[in-house]
Design a protein around this motif. Structure first.
Motif, PDB file in Angstrom:
ATOM      1  N   UNK A 137       0.854  -1.188   0.000  1.00 16.63           N
ATOM      2  CA  UNK A 137       0.000   0.000   0.000  1.00 16.63           C
ATOM      3  C   UNK A 137       0.888   1.236   0.000  1.00 16.63           C
ATOM      4  N   UNK A 138       0.355   2.342  -0.539  1.00 15.01           N
ATOM      5  CA  UNK A 138       1.072   3.617  -0.605  1.00 15.01           C
ATOM      6  C   UNK A 138       0.149   4.690  -0.058  1.00 15.01           C
ATOM      7  N   UNK A 139       0.647   5.475   0.901  1.00 11.77           N
ATOM      8  CA  UNK A 139      -0.152   6.525   1.527  1.00 11.77           C
ATOM      9  C   UNK A 139       0.642   7.822   1.499  1.00 11.77           C
ATOM     10  N   UNK A 140       0.243   8.744   0.621  1.00 11.73           N
ATOM     11  CA  UNK A 140       0.939  10.020   0.522  1.00 11.73           C
ATOM     12  C   UNK A 140       0.294  11.025   1.467  1.00 11.73           C
ATOM     13  N   UNK A 141       1.128  11.631   2.324  1.00 16.89           N
ATOM     14  CA  UNK A 141       0.685  12.680   3.229  1.00 16.89           C
ATOM     15  C   UNK A 141       1.393  13.972   2.869  1.00 16.89           C
ATOM     16  N   UNK A 142       1.097  15.039   3.607  1.00 14.84           N
ATOM     17  CA  UNK A 142       1.655  16.340   3.259  1.00 14.84           C
ATOM     18  C   UNK A 142       3.169  16.382   3.435  1.00 14.84           C
ATOM     19  N   UNK A 143       3.696  15.720   4.447  1.00 11.59           N
ATOM     20  CA  UNK A 143       5.116  15.833   4.747  1.00 11.59           C
ATOM     21  C   UNK A 143       5.871  14.532   4.595  1.00 11.59           C
ATOM     22  N   UNK A 144       5.199  13.434   4.246  1.00 10.27           N
ATOM     23  CA  UNK A 144       5.908  12.179   4.108  1.00 10.27           C
ATOM     24  C   UNK A 144       5.122  11.214   3.238  1.00 10.27           C
ATOM     25  N   UNK A 145       5.822  10.195   2.767  1.00  3.35           N
ATOM     26  CA  UNK A 145       5.200   9.118   2.008  1.00  3.35           C
ATOM     27  C   UNK A 145       5.373   7.837   2.802  1.00  3.35           C
ATOM     28  N   UNK A 146       4.261   7.163   3.087  1.00  2.00           N
ATOM     29  CA  UNK A 146       4.293   5.933   3.847  1.00  2.00           C
ATOM     30  C   UNK A 146       4.093   4.742   2.912  1.00  2.00           C
ATOM     31  N   UNK A 147       4.910   3.721   3.111  1.00  2.00           N
ATOM     32  CA  UNK A 147       4.792   2.483   2.353  1.00  2.00           C
ATOM     33  C   UNK A 147       4.515   1.338   3.322  1.00  2.00           C
ATOM     34  N   UNK A 148       3.566   0.493   2.963  1.00  2.00           N
ATOM     35  CA  UNK A 148       3.303  -0.723   3.719  1.00  2.00           C
ATOM     36  C   UNK A 148       3.908  -1.860   2.903  1.00  2.00           C
ATOM     37  N   UNK A 149       4.924  -2.531   3.421  1.00  2.00           N
ATOM     38  CA  UNK A 149       5.701  -3.493   2.637  1.00  2.00           C
ATOM     39  C   UNK A 149       5.793  -4.824   3.378  1.00  2.00           C
ATOM     40  N   UNK A 375     -10.835  14.005  -8.239  1.00  2.00           N
ATOM     41  CA  UNK A 375      -9.479  14.463  -8.540  1.00  2.00           C
ATOM     42  C   UNK A 375      -8.891  15.240  -7.368  1.00  2.00           C
ATOM     43  N   UNK A 376      -9.724  16.083  -6.730  1.00  2.00           N
ATOM     44  CA  UNK A 376      -9.236  16.891  -5.609  1.00  2.00           C
ATOM     45  C   UNK A 376      -8.787  16.019  -4.445  1.00  2.00           C
ATOM     46  N   UNK A 377      -9.535  14.946  -4.156  1.00  2.00           N
ATOM     47  CA  UNK A 377      -9.191  14.083  -3.023  1.00  2.00           C
ATOM     48  C   UNK A 377      -8.072  13.115  -3.375  1.00  2.00           C
ATOM     49  N   UNK A 378      -8.158  12.524  -4.583  1.00  2.00           N
ATOM     50  CA  UNK A 378      -7.213  11.476  -4.941  1.00  2.00           C
ATOM     51  C   UNK A 378      -5.853  12.027  -5.341  1.00  2.00           C
ATOM     52  N   UNK A 379      -5.850  13.063  -6.192  1.00  2.00           N
ATOM     53  CA  UNK A 379      -4.578  13.588  -6.707  1.00  2.00           C
ATOM     54  C   UNK A 379      -4.092  14.822  -5.932  1.00  2.00           C
ATOM     55  N   UNK A 380      -5.028  15.636  -5.453  1.00  2.00           N
ATOM     56  CA  UNK A 380      -4.625  16.880  -4.799  1.00  2.00           C
ATOM     57  C   UNK A 380      -4.456  16.777  -3.300  1.00  2.00           C
ATOM     58  N   UNK A 381      -4.948  15.665  -2.681  1.00  2.00           N
ATOM     59  CA  UNK A 381      -4.846  15.545  -1.230  1.00  2.00           C
ATOM     60  C   UNK A 381      -5.621  16.627  -0.498  1.00  2.00           C
ATOM     61  N   UNK A 442       0.690  24.031  -5.563  1.00  2.00           N
ATOM     62  CA  UNK A 442       0.731  24.616  -4.232  1.00  2.00           C
ATOM     63  C   UNK A 442      -0.414  25.557  -3.904  1.00  2.00           C
ATOM     64  N   UNK A 443      -1.363  25.801  -4.856  1.00  2.00           N
ATOM     65  CA  UNK A 443      -2.417  26.782  -4.607  1.00  2.00           C
ATOM     66  C   UNK A 443      -3.822  26.236  -4.834  1.00  2.00           C
ATOM     67  N   UNK A 444      -4.010  24.911  -4.844  1.00  2.00           N
ATOM     68  CA  UNK A 444      -5.337  24.353  -5.004  1.00  2.00           C
ATOM     69  C   UNK A 444      -5.828  24.443  -6.440  1.00  2.00           C
ATOM     70  N   UNK A 445      -7.105  24.045  -6.648  1.00  2.00           N
ATOM     71  CA  UNK A 445      -7.685  24.013  -7.990  1.00  2.00           C
ATOM     72  C   UNK A 445      -9.145  24.460  -7.925  1.00  2.00           C
ATOM     73  N   UNK A 446      -9.612  25.028  -9.053  1.00  2.00           N
ATOM     74  CA  UNK A 446     -11.022  25.432  -9.195  1.00  2.00           C
ATOM     75  C   UNK A 446     -11.526  25.005 -10.566  1.00  2.00           C
ATOM     76  N   UNK A 447     -12.602  24.203 -10.568  1.00  2.00           N
ATOM     77  CA  UNK A 447     -13.250  23.769 -11.806  1.00  2.00           C
ATOM     78  C   UNK A 447     -14.566  24.525 -11.921  1.00  2.00           C
ATOM     79  N   UNK A 448     -14.865  25.078 -13.123  1.00  2.00           N
ATOM     80  CA  UNK A 448     -16.061  25.881 -13.318  1.00  2.00           C
ATOM     81  C   UNK A 448     -16.808  25.410 -14.567  1.00  2.00           C
ATOM     82  N   UNK A 449     -18.137  25.378 -14.443  1.00  2.00           N
ATOM     83  CA  UNK A 449     -19.035  25.086 -15.573  1.00  2.00           C
ATOM     84  C   UNK A 449     -20.056  26.220 -15.630  1.00  2.00           C
ATOM     85  N   UNK A 450     -20.270  26.756 -16.825  1.00  2.00           N
ATOM     86  CA  UNK A 450     -21.198  27.884 -16.993  1.00  2.00           C
ATOM     87  C   UNK A 450     -22.126  27.605 -18.158  1.00  2.00           C
TER      88      UNK A 450
END
Length: 454
Positions: A137-149, A375-381, A442-450
């Protein structure tokens, strides 16, 4: 007689006091010695308040550093502090460091995880080791990457490994579940009376993790699991359709609704399912060719996604019949409530309700929302995602803003395998709307539909 009575009273009092005193054997002994040890630092990371020290006698000490004290790998130091544990391995807290010069670090020993679960010395506690392991398993956090091996033997024991990671660091696509990796680390053990409780592999940096081989995602087991899950989802959707049809029979317009549903299912989805079966049969016939398998599975996935999209549109129409009081925001909140991992993260705010023409496109808007939040949860954390719906009578707008790590939209659009932005844009244009995304690392994301009202 008075002397004898006095002696008996003293003896009885002493005996009673002995019975009431706690037994020394039942009182846990917590060493509180203040000691000074010398040796060579085998592990220390910038920002961490702990280090490992190999003493001159060959045993290792875990040092809990007092604020402001630093230690460096390969440095010879004197560590002064309080003993918090003496057996089976020495641990010290509130340590003050005195720098003495440089020393020699012991060579790394090639070991297995199972060999590290050895509580009594001599062991590899705090000493450099090298392991060849499989990533579970791979768990990416803000300050570290954790591996379950774990060891390569499937029945072997497992451990947690981690190394520092900055938010701006790119995630290595090869470092994923199933990868075979070589790790250079320093083991740390937590003990219980029964033995070792936890084994942690402290990795100095990303450079100490080498990917030896990455697993192909098209392994037969994963293909079968993906196909089974897809058809289970389709079966659940078809069961939901059947339930809604039966519920609608009691209504005056149920006959016309059933006819429309039957025509849509016959004309479109029967062909989509037939195409899906063709792709899967083709994949099974060329299993020896990985590239051909990947193409066929991709075709099957696209067909299943089209089928899912169509079924959602039909279900949306069925739900809307006789329920015009429902709102678009209500639909989104209902969908969010069915996704436990959205709880406490996704916030939906609505200002003004769009006209019925836009509300009928709720299925497509919901798919755009799901893709953007995913995408925000999975890729952007992201830890918070704000969904805003607004309609001022002239235009309808939907925005999905997150506080994740952000990305470069131009770079992502140019990479193969990233279809999320393209899929959202296609769905927005299919309902007569425009799509845009704003983000930078480093500044987040915004998706817009109009959508402009006709």
């Amino acid at each position: 007689m008075d002397a004898m009575r006095w002696m008996k009273t003293v003896v009885a009092s002493a005996f009673a006091l002995a019975l009431s005193a706690p037994c020394a054997a039942n009182v846990p002994h917590v060493p509180s010695d203040h000691v000074t040890v010398t040796g060579v630092v085998t592990f220390a990371r910038s920002g961490d308040l702990f280090a490992f020290l190999r003493q001159d006698d060959g045993t290792c000490v875990r040092l809990g550093l007092l604020g402001g004290n630093r230690a460096f790998v390969g440095e010879r130091i004197a560590a002064e502090g309080d003993v918090s544990m003496s057996e089976p391995n020495l641990r010290m807290e509130s340590v003050v460091v005195t720098h003495l010069g440089t020393g020699e670090i012991p060579d790394r020993e090639q070991v297995k995880i199972s060999a590290l679960y050895k509580p009594a010395p001599p062991n590899r506690f705090g000493l450099p080791v090298e392991l060849t392991v499989r990533v579970l398993d791979v768990n990416r956090r803000r300050t570290q990457l954790q591996l379950f091996v774990r060891d390569l033997d499937r029945a072997a024991r497992s451990a947690t490994a981690s190394f520092p990671l900055r938010e701006s660091d790119n995630f290595d696509p090869d470092l994923r579940i199933g990868a075979l990796v070589r790790i250079r680390a320093t083991p740390s053990l937590e003990y219980t009376p029964e033995g070792v409780k936890n084994l942690t592999l402290n990795i100095l940096s990303r450079d100490d993790v080498e990917v030896l081989s990455r697993p192909p995602w098209w392994t037969p087991a994963r293909v079968l699991i993906a196909v089974a899950m897809a058809f289970l989802a389709l079966a659940a959707l078809c069961g939901w359709v059947f339930f809604l049809i039966r519920a609608r029979r009691a209504e005056a317009s149920s006959h016309e609704e059933r006819l429309r549903l039957a025509r849509d299912l016959h004309d479109e989805f029967q062909q989509q399912l037939a195409g899906t079966m063709f792709h899967l049969d083709a994949a099974a016939s060329v299993v020896e060719n990985p590239e051909a398998v990947a193409r066929q599975i991709a075709g099957a996935r696209k067909s299943l996604m089209n089928t899912q999209s169509g079924l959602r549109s039909i279900l949306w129409g069925l739900q809307r019949a006789g329920r015009e009081a429902d709102t678009l925001a209500g639909l989104f909140r209902t969908a969010a409530a069915r996704m436990p991992h959205w709880g406490g993260v996704v916030e939906i705010v609505s200002e003004g309700e769009p006209p019925i023409e836009i509300r009928r496109q709720g299925a497509r808007l919901l798919m755009i929302l799901q893709e953007a939040v995913g995408n925000a949860l999975r890729h952007g954390g992201a830890r918070h995602v704000a969904v805003r719906l607004s309609d001022d009578g002239r235009r309808f707008a939907m925005s999905v803003a997150d506080d994740g790590c952000g990305f470069d939209p131009a770079a992502v659009r140019g990479e193969s395998g990233h279809m999320g932005l393209s899929n959202m844009q296609t769905r927005a244009e299919a309902i007569g709307g425009s799509f845009s995304v704003r983000s930078c690392p480093g500044e987040g994301s915004t998706v817009e539909v109009e959508i402009i009202h006709d």
